[in-house]
Design a protein around this motif. Structure first.
Motif, PDB file in Angstrom:
ATOM      1  N   LEU A 169       0.839  -1.204   0.000  1.00 49.27           N
ATOM      2  CA  LEU A 169       0.000   0.000   0.000  1.00 49.27           C
ATOM      3  C   LEU A 169       0.872   1.251   0.000  1.00 49.27           C
ATOM      4  N   THR A 170       1.926   1.220   0.823  1.00 41.91           N
ATOM      5  CA  THR A 170       2.837   2.365   0.851  1.00 41.91           C
ATOM      6  C   THR A 170       3.420   2.594  -0.544  1.00 41.91           C
TER       7      THR A 170
ATOM      8  N   ARG B 246       2.191   1.665  -3.436  1.00 39.61           N
ATOM      9  CA  ARG B 246       1.176   2.144  -4.375  1.00 39.61           C
ATOM     10  C   ARG B 246       0.829   3.600  -4.095  1.00 39.61           C
ATOM     11  N   ALA B 247       0.822   3.973  -2.811  1.00 45.92           N
ATOM     12  CA  ALA B 247       0.475   5.351  -2.455  1.00 45.92           C
ATOM     13  C   ALA B 247       1.517   6.342  -2.965  1.00 45.92           C
ATOM     14  N   LYS B 248       2.700   5.854  -3.311  1.00 50.97           N
ATOM     15  CA  LYS B 248       3.733   6.740  -3.852  1.00 50.97           C
ATOM     16  C   LYS B 248       3.442   7.114  -5.294  1.00 50.97           C
ATOM     17  N   GLY B 249       2.580   6.344  -5.943  1.00 53.62           N
ATOM     18  CA  GLY B 249       2.285   6.623  -7.338  1.00 53.62           C
ATOM     19  C   GLY B 249       3.336   6.105  -8.298  1.00 53.62           C
ATOM     20  N   ILE B 250       4.074   5.063  -7.890  1.00 54.38           N
ATOM     21  CA  ILE B 250       5.034   4.478  -8.824  1.00 54.38           C
ATOM     22  C   ILE B 250       4.309   3.471  -9.703  1.00 54.38           C
ATOM     23  N   PRO B 251       4.880   3.125 -10.875  1.00 55.73           N
ATOM     24  CA  PRO B 251       4.182   2.195 -11.769  1.00 55.73           C
ATOM     25  C   PRO B 251       3.921   0.853 -11.095  1.00 55.73           C
TER      26      PRO B 251
ATOM     27  N   ARG C  65       6.599  -1.758 -11.095  1.00 53.49           N
ATOM     28  CA  ARG C  65       7.648  -1.589 -10.086  1.00 53.49           C
ATOM     29  C   ARG C  65       7.156  -2.072  -8.719  1.00 53.49           C
TER      30      ARG C  65
ATOM     31  N   ARG D 172       9.678  -4.828  -7.852  1.00 55.40           N
ATOM     32  CA  ARG D 172      10.646  -4.302  -6.898  1.00 55.40           C
ATOM     33  C   ARG D 172      10.213  -4.542  -5.451  1.00 55.40           C
ATOM     34  N   HIS D 173       8.918  -4.412  -5.194  1.00 55.39           N
ATOM     35  CA  HIS D 173       8.471  -4.531  -3.812  1.00 55.39           C
ATOM     36  C   HIS D 173       7.958  -5.937  -3.487  1.00 55.39           C
TER      37      HIS D 173
ATOM     38  N   LEU E  64      -7.068   3.226  -3.122  1.00 59.35           N
ATOM     39  CA  LEU E  64      -6.214   2.097  -2.728  1.00 59.35           C
ATOM     40  C   LEU E  64      -7.036   1.068  -1.969  1.00 59.35           C
TER      41      LEU E  64
ATOM     42  N   ARG F 104      -2.444   7.270 -10.705  1.00 57.73           N
ATOM     43  CA  ARG F 104      -1.083   7.037 -10.228  1.00 57.73           C
ATOM     44  C   ARG F 104      -0.305   8.357 -10.147  1.00 57.73           C
TER      45      ARG F 104
ATOM     46  N   ARG G 181      -1.450  10.161  -6.923  1.00 57.30           N
ATOM     47  CA  ARG G 181      -0.911   9.567  -5.690  1.00 57.30           C
ATOM     48  C   ARG G 181       0.542   9.977  -5.492  1.00 57.30           C
TER      49      ARG G 181
ATOM     50  N   PHE H 204       0.639   6.179   6.825  1.00 57.59           N
ATOM     51  CA  PHE H 204      -0.087   4.995   7.272  1.00 57.59           C
ATOM     52  C   PHE H 204       0.071   4.757   8.766  1.00 57.59           C
TER      53      PHE H 204
ATOM     54  N   ASN I  83       8.825  -1.395   3.452  1.00 55.21           N
ATOM     55  CA  ASN I  83       9.346  -2.597   2.823  1.00 55.21           C
ATOM     56  C   ASN I  83      10.588  -3.074   3.576  1.00 55.21           C
TER      57      ASN I  83
ATOM     58  N   HIS J 195       8.076  10.950  -9.815  1.00 57.73           N
ATOM     59  CA  HIS J 195       7.248  12.123 -10.058  1.00 57.73           C
ATOM     60  C   HIS J 195       8.048  13.297 -10.601  1.00 57.73           C
TER      61      HIS J 195
END
Lengths: 322, 324
Positions: free
Chosen positions: A222-223, A225-230, A233, A237-238, B59, B89, B92, B100, B108, B124
């Motif tokens: 969630l973190t 995705r909340a960054k707005g990365i593709p 990735r 990556r995660h 989300l 995207r 966000r 959070f 991570n 971004h």
């Protein structure tokens, strides 16, 4: 000393009793199997005295425990004995064959890790039709036995289509050098490696899929995705990075399974490795060679597991090697 | 007045599709947020407040869907509900950041914290990893982390809870979003660390002119940083008011109960009241006012008809038949 080195040495010491156990169990198992190498040597109709002489020469007249003690003490002196049939030192026979087997097994391992991880990740991330297709294919792949698959692949690609050779590791009658030799080996390697890899591709796909699916439910996704990365990735990556540990465990654990698969595959494709040597030696009750191969095989499996343990430390910074 | 609006939620409905039936977690919420304003969304667990926050970010888990309503983002007035995934995207991280709840699980574990912060900046702002990493260290410094360049190279498990929460904040504000959504940002922290983190959050939103949506069940922290409070109950807003006046004179019976449940130095624990009963099942909410089974002032109208959210004066709206 670096912590990694300490770790490796400590592990290697721990492995000694394991190898001892492997020797004891295989020694007994091989002897429990019916059949007698002396008759293979002198023939079924040989003279009694002939047989007795052969037994004495091979040391088979002594009681089993005595044979065992002699064998173990020789092994720890680095002597795996002589082949009954090929009258060559077992160690030499095996060491000659190891590169071919390693080439086959490592190629299969590499192919299956590469394809399996990518396919599994896609199945987990895409869901729907892609997932269904890949999951179905992997069930099929897991269910096919090596020896059958090997023969089918051989018939299709070598007999019918004729695009790959029937067997062996190099073309007989050519003295290829350098790059030509390399290409020739790859050409011969393709079918057996494919045969050996299919089960593993399928299994790695399944394991990766499950592991990535699980990782995708974690909060840190969630973190990300909340960054707005593709999303790609986020997945690779995660999620995949975290999902790799079970996959690596499986791959290491599976070295043994692959070696077993190699026996069948090498036999079908006449690949000159340890597997075909083992097959022949079991058939002819060549005890020292069989035992020697089991010892080498277990060492390979143990080293693969050591490598997995080291990889853990690299993949997951939370794990400290001890 | 309307010019300073930055987010407008209108009649938003987010439902979960479960084996038990449809859970109406957010059931017709209308709200707006002004530039630089801090809004608290307060409610018990299961009131839908987190679902509302995650709906704004789009989300939601796979079994949840925004079924109706709009979330307008100003000044362009784009509807987040109707944006494509790719367009969303870009919103966000860049325009709406999210902090959070649990620093233990939201980072991570196998990635250096500096890289986790740098990631959003790279994507971004289209800058190189080197530049983004430098910016990540600067952010950590601004969040008063000592030896920031070193901390950036560590993994989450090597940091304390408070440090990790600061990393999560750093990720959320890394691209200077206009809106920050914080979902229970201090719940998982030690009380001493809570105050520090709140102070940092407050400092940042003022300094950067961000608007804040703080989702919490803790009325104590609300008073410290929020201008406005929306009280949620069973998927709906029951009262919304300026923080000061809400504390001073709560109007909705649920708000009154909620405030009574907060212990203060002036009340002994035996005097702390609670609200009897439990929040309703959102698969099958009670007819009429959803608070009616627990409300001490319930009368016939409450059982039959649902009260609308009515503006009672300039800075307050209440959904209760007693107010009509």
């Amino acid at each position: 000393m670096s912590p990694l080195l300490v770790f490796i040495i400590r592990r290697l010491i721990q492995y000694i009793p394991m190898i001892l156990a492997v020797i004891i169990v295989t020694f007994l198992l091989v002897r429990l199997a019916p059949g007698d190498p002396t008759y293979i040597l002198v023939g079924e109709v040989g003279d009694e005295s002939f047989v007795r002489a052969a037994r004495e020469r091979l040391g088979l007249d002594k009681p089993l425990y005595e044979q065992f003690v002699i064998y173990i003490s020789n092994v720890f002196r680095g002597d795996l004995g002589y082949s009954y049939l090929r009258s060559e030192p077992v160690a030499k026979l095996i060491v000659e064959r190891i590169p071919a087997t390693l080439l086959l097994v490592l190629t299969a391992m590499f192919i299956s890790a590469l394809i399996g991880i990518i396919a599994g990740t896609i199945a987990a991330a895409k869901k729907g039709a892609a997932d269904l297709t890949l999951s179905t294919l992997s069930i099929v792949g897991i269910s096919i036995p090596y020896f059958w698959l090997g023969q089918i692949i051989l018939i299709i690609f070598a007999v019918w289509l004729g695009v790959f050779p029937l067997g062996g590791m190099i073309s007989v009658g050519h003295e290829y050098q350098g790059l030509q030799y390399f290409i020739d080996v790859i050409y011969h390697l393709t079918l057996p490696a494919m045969t050996l890899a299919i089960f593993n591709i399928a299994f790695t796909t399944k394991i990766t899929r499950g592991s990535v699916l699980e990782a995708l439910t974690q909060d840190y996704i969630l973190t990300a995705r909340a960054k707005g990365i593709p999303e790609s990735r986020v997945v690779f990556r995660h999620a995949l990075r975290n999902a790799l540990i079970p996959v690596v465990t499986y791959t290491g654990f599976n070295t043994g399974v692959l070696l077993v698969g190699a026996i069948l595959t090498e036999t079908v494709f006449a690949w000159p490795g340890m597997g075909s040597l083992l097959y022949d030696s079991i058939r002819l009750r060549d005890y020292p060679v069989v035992l020697g191969i089991f010892i080498y095989g277990s060492i390979i499996v143990i080293l693969a597991n050591l490598l997995v343990d080291i990889l853990y430390g690299i993949l997951d910074p939370r794990i400290r090697l001890r | 007045m309307n010019d300073s609006r930055i987010l407008e939620i209108s009649d938003l409905k987010t439902y979960y599709y479960t084996s038990r039936g449809i859970v109406r977690a957010v059931d017709g919420i209308t709200l707006d947020l002004k530039k630089g304003e801090s809004l608290a969304i307060v409610g018990e667990s299961g009131s839908g407040k987190s679902t509302l926050a995650f709906s704004i970010m789009r989300l939601l888990p796979d079994n949840a869907r925004i079924v109706d309503g709009s979330i307008w983002l100003y000044p362009e007035k784009i509807d987040l509900v109707r944006l494509s995934n790719d367009e969303m995207r870009k919103v966000r991280g860049r325009r709406i950041g999210m902090v959070f709840q649990d620093p233990m699980t939201f980072l991570n574990p196998v990635m250096k914290v500096g890289d986790q912060i740098a990631e959003a900046i790279m994507y971004h702002h289209g800058c190189t990893q080197k530049v983004a990493r430098k910016r990540a260290v600067e952010l950590l410094e601004r969040l008063r982390i000592p030896d920031a360049s070193n901390v950036a190279l560590r993994y989450p498990h090597q940091l304390s809870g408070g440090m990790k929460q600061r990393v999560i904040i750093a990720i959320a504000i890394s691209c200077n979003p206009e809106i920050l959504i914080a979902d229970e940002p201090t719940t998982a922290l030690d009380v001493t660390v809570q105050a520090e983190v709140l102070e940092l959050l407050r400092g940042f939103i003022h300094e950067l002119g961000m608007s804040l949506i703080l989702v919490t069940h803790d009325l104590g922290i609300v008073a410290e940083i929020c201008d406005k409070v929306a009280i949620m109950y069973a998927g709906k807003i029951v009262e919304i008011a300026e923080t000061y006046s809400l504390y001073k004179s709560p109007k909705h019976p649920y708000t009154i109960g909620l405030l009574k449940a907060v212990p203060t130095v002036h009340k002994s624990s035996s005097e702390v009241g609670g609200i009897k009963g439990n929040p309703p099942d959102l698969v099958n909410p009670p007819a009429g006012c959803r608070f009616n089974p627990r409300c001490p002032y319930v009368f016939e109208k409450c059982l039959g008809e649902e009260p609308p959210l009515i503006r009672v004066n300039n800075d307050r709206a209440v959904a209760c038949w007693l107010m009509m």
